[in-house]
Scaffold this active site. Sequence first.
Site, PDB file in Angstrom:
ATOM      1  N   GLU A  24      -0.211   9.032  -5.054  1.00 11.21           N
ATOM      2  CA  GLU A  24      -0.363   7.853  -5.927  1.00 11.21           C
ATOM      3  C   GLU A  24      -1.347   8.114  -7.049  1.00 11.21           C
ATOM      4  O   GLU A  24      -2.363   8.765  -6.867  1.00 11.21           O
ATOM      5  CB  GLU A  24      -0.858   6.670  -5.081  1.00 11.21           C
ATOM      6  CG  GLU A  24      -1.098   5.399  -5.896  1.00 11.21           C
ATOM      7  CD  GLU A  24      -1.452   4.186  -5.021  1.00 11.21           C
ATOM      8  OE1 GLU A  24      -0.859   4.043  -3.928  1.00 11.21           O
ATOM      9  OE2 GLU A  24      -2.324   3.407  -5.430  1.00 11.21           O
TER      10      GLU A  24
ATOM     11  N   ASP B  59       2.331   6.446   5.847  1.00  8.43           N
ATOM     12  CA  ASP B  59       1.987   5.740   4.610  1.00  8.43           C
ATOM     13  C   ASP B  59       0.467   5.751   4.371  1.00  8.43           C
ATOM     14  O   ASP B  59      -0.314   5.632   5.327  1.00  8.43           O
ATOM     15  CB  ASP B  59       2.495   4.286   4.788  1.00  8.43           C
ATOM     16  CG  ASP B  59       2.375   3.458   3.530  1.00  8.43           C
ATOM     17  OD1 ASP B  59       2.459   4.018   2.423  1.00  8.43           O
ATOM     18  OD2 ASP B  59       2.218   2.224   3.658  1.00  8.43           O
ATOM     19  N   HIS B  60       0.053   5.869   3.125  1.00  7.60           N
ATOM     20  CA  HIS B  60      -1.375   5.845   2.755  1.00  7.60           C
ATOM     21  C   HIS B  60      -2.230   6.732   3.656  1.00  7.60           C
ATOM     22  O   HIS B  60      -3.231   6.286   4.208  1.00  7.60           O
ATOM     23  CB  HIS B  60      -1.939   4.417   2.786  1.00  7.60           C
ATOM     24  CG  HIS B  60      -1.426   3.561   1.672  1.00  7.60           C
ATOM     25  ND1 HIS B  60      -1.838   3.711   0.365  1.00  7.60           N
ATOM     26  CD2 HIS B  60      -0.519   2.554   1.671  1.00  7.60           C
ATOM     27  CE1 HIS B  60      -1.203   2.818  -0.391  1.00  7.60           C
ATOM     28  NE2 HIS B  60      -0.383   2.121   0.366  1.00  7.60           N
TER      29      HIS B  60
ATOM     30  N   HIS C 220      -0.682  -5.063  -2.989  1.00  5.20           N
ATOM     31  CA  HIS C 220      -0.423  -5.226  -1.553  1.00  5.20           C
ATOM     32  C   HIS C 220      -0.722  -6.663  -1.136  1.00  5.20           C
ATOM     33  O   HIS C 220      -1.579  -7.314  -1.729  1.00  5.20           O
ATOM     34  CB  HIS C 220      -1.325  -4.286  -0.749  1.00  5.20           C
ATOM     35  CG  HIS C 220      -0.992  -2.838  -0.912  1.00  5.20           C
ATOM     36  ND1 HIS C 220      -1.810  -1.960  -1.563  1.00  5.20           N
ATOM     37  CD2 HIS C 220       0.081  -2.119  -0.511  1.00  5.20           C
ATOM     38  CE1 HIS C 220      -1.269  -0.748  -1.542  1.00  5.20           C
ATOM     39  NE2 HIS C 220      -0.115  -0.814  -0.909  1.00  5.20           N
ATOM     40  N   GLY C 221      -0.045  -7.142  -0.123  1.00  4.42           N
ATOM     41  CA  GLY C 221      -0.266  -8.509   0.357  1.00  4.42           C
ATOM     42  C   GLY C 221       0.554  -9.472  -0.485  1.00  4.42           C
ATOM     43  O   GLY C 221       1.270  -9.053  -1.394  1.00  4.42           O
TER      44      GLY C 221
ATOM     45  N   ASN D 115       8.094  -0.224  -0.886  1.00  2.51           N
ATOM     46  CA  ASN D 115       7.358  -0.481   0.356  1.00  2.51           C
ATOM     47  C   ASN D 115       7.252  -1.969   0.647  1.00  2.51           C
ATOM     48  O   ASN D 115       6.874  -2.755  -0.224  1.00  2.51           O
ATOM     49  CB  ASN D 115       5.929   0.056   0.225  1.00  2.51           C
ATOM     50  CG  ASN D 115       5.865   1.565   0.290  1.00  2.51           C
ATOM     51  OD1 ASN D 115       6.875   2.239   0.222  1.00  2.51           O
ATOM     52  ND2 ASN D 115       4.659   2.092   0.427  1.00  2.51           N
TER      53      ASN D 115
ATOM     54  N   GLY E 158       3.625  -2.633  -2.452  1.00  6.98           N
ATOM     55  CA  GLY E 158       3.429  -4.073  -2.633  1.00  6.98           C
ATOM     56  C   GLY E 158       4.723  -4.825  -2.868  1.00  6.98           C
ATOM     57  O   GLY E 158       4.796  -5.715  -3.715  1.00  6.98           O
ATOM     58  N   GLY E 159       5.763  -4.494  -2.098  1.00 10.59           N
ATOM     59  CA  GLY E 159       7.073  -5.113  -2.308  1.00 10.59           C
ATOM     60  C   GLY E 159       7.154  -6.579  -1.878  1.00 10.59           C
ATOM     61  O   GLY E 159       8.031  -7.302  -2.355  1.00 10.59           O
TER      62      GLY E 159
ATOM     63  N   ASP F  27      -2.958   9.416  -0.103  1.00 10.05           N
ATOM     64  CA  ASP F  27      -3.443   8.455  -1.092  1.00 10.05           C
ATOM     65  C   ASP F  27      -4.847   8.818  -1.564  1.00 10.05           C
ATOM     66  O   ASP F  27      -5.841   8.517  -0.911  1.00 10.05           O
ATOM     67  CB  ASP F  27      -3.432   7.039  -0.496  1.00 10.05           C
ATOM     68  CG  ASP F  27      -3.881   5.998  -1.512  1.00 10.05           C
ATOM     69  OD1 ASP F  27      -4.198   6.384  -2.667  1.00 10.05           O
ATOM     70  OD2 ASP F  27      -3.944   4.811  -1.153  1.00 10.05           O
TER      71      ASP F  27
HETATM   72  P1  13P Z   1       3.172  -5.333   0.999  1.00 10.83           P
HETATM   73  O1  13P Z   1       2.352  -5.584   2.232  1.00 10.83           O
HETATM   74  O2  13P Z   1       2.695  -6.116  -0.171  1.00 10.83           O
HETATM   75  O3  13P Z   1       4.628  -5.478   1.254  1.00 10.83           O
HETATM   76  O4  13P Z   1       2.922  -3.800   0.590  1.00 10.83           O
HETATM   77  C1  13P Z   1       3.347  -2.815   1.457  1.00 10.83           C
HETATM   78  C2  13P Z   1       2.959  -1.487   0.997  1.00 10.83           C
HETATM   79  O5  13P Z   1       2.910  -1.199  -0.185  1.00 10.83           O
HETATM   80  C3  13P Z   1       2.680  -0.487   2.039  1.00 10.83           C
HETATM   81  O6  13P Z   1       2.224   0.707   1.504  1.00 10.83           O
END
Ligand code: 13P
Length: 285
Positions: free
Chosen positions: A134, A82-83, A178-179, A228, A207-208, A104
């Site tokens: 992205e 990821d990223h 995110h977060g 995610n 950012g789920g 990313d």
């Molecule tokens: P969250 O930490 O908000 O769930 O986001 C996770 C994310 O998008 C990882 O790439």
Amino acid sequence: MTLVKMKDILAHAEENQYGVGAFSVANIEMVMGAIRAAEELRSPLILQIAEVRLKHSPLNIIGPAMVAAAKAATVPVAVHFDHGLTEEKIQEALEIGFSSIMYDGSHHPLEKNIAETKKMASIACEYGATVEAEIGQVGGSEDGSVDLEVLITSTEEAKRFAAETGIDALAIAIGNAHGMYKGEPNLRFDRLEEINGELDIPLVLHGGSGISGNDFRTCIRHGIRKINVATATFNTVVEMVNVQTPFKDYFSYHDSVIEAAGENVKRHMEMFQSVGRLKGDKAHV
Ligand code: 13P
């Protein structure tokens, strides 16, 4: 079952109109918790780790564990980097056997993002791996180190980006961050719908953590196929461990981490409607 390409998991989700959770892991307990949850719910799974998290969980240690766990699973599991920010780490993940990578370049101007994404995609292609990239800017940051503002993805740029890079999945910014969200997430479903109408590749929502079941359903209806989740898993583990402190021994703690990570994964899989969605499974709907 076993380790599969993310592309195949997302194609099945597209065909059957559901979302697949991509859960970030930081240790072997979280890997085990996520896999057990997916096996129990008969759901496909994406296991992932982001490049900024490697200072806590080195890729050469956690990477092979993720791949081994995916290979032994009784449900399809894609292992995703990821990223990805650097060629060096993307290459390392591919060598370890990750079946998918995200490059990313969203912080770069469009031209540079396109050029760099094409370069990383051609490396991933040599390994037969899936590529996510992205465009636009998701708010916050993966590890909370900076608070980036949201830059909503432009439909025209998304079209050009997808056509010129040939990527398999596109992460877009529609107000997601995110977060944990500071207030109620305010997602631009109109833009999502517009982008989905113009592109024919699966869309990814970063950012789920903190998005409601209703909002997830709307996103899935409009083409989001990979979602995610990181912070919610880490927070669930901390909360569950705090409640149970003091532990009678190390292994009660260890088991709690597995259970907490698994609970969070299951909760999200229900919201993403991926439960029982295995090709050829009796429970498949
Ligand atoms: P969250 O930490 O908000 O769930 O986001 C996770 C994310 O998008 C990882 O790439």
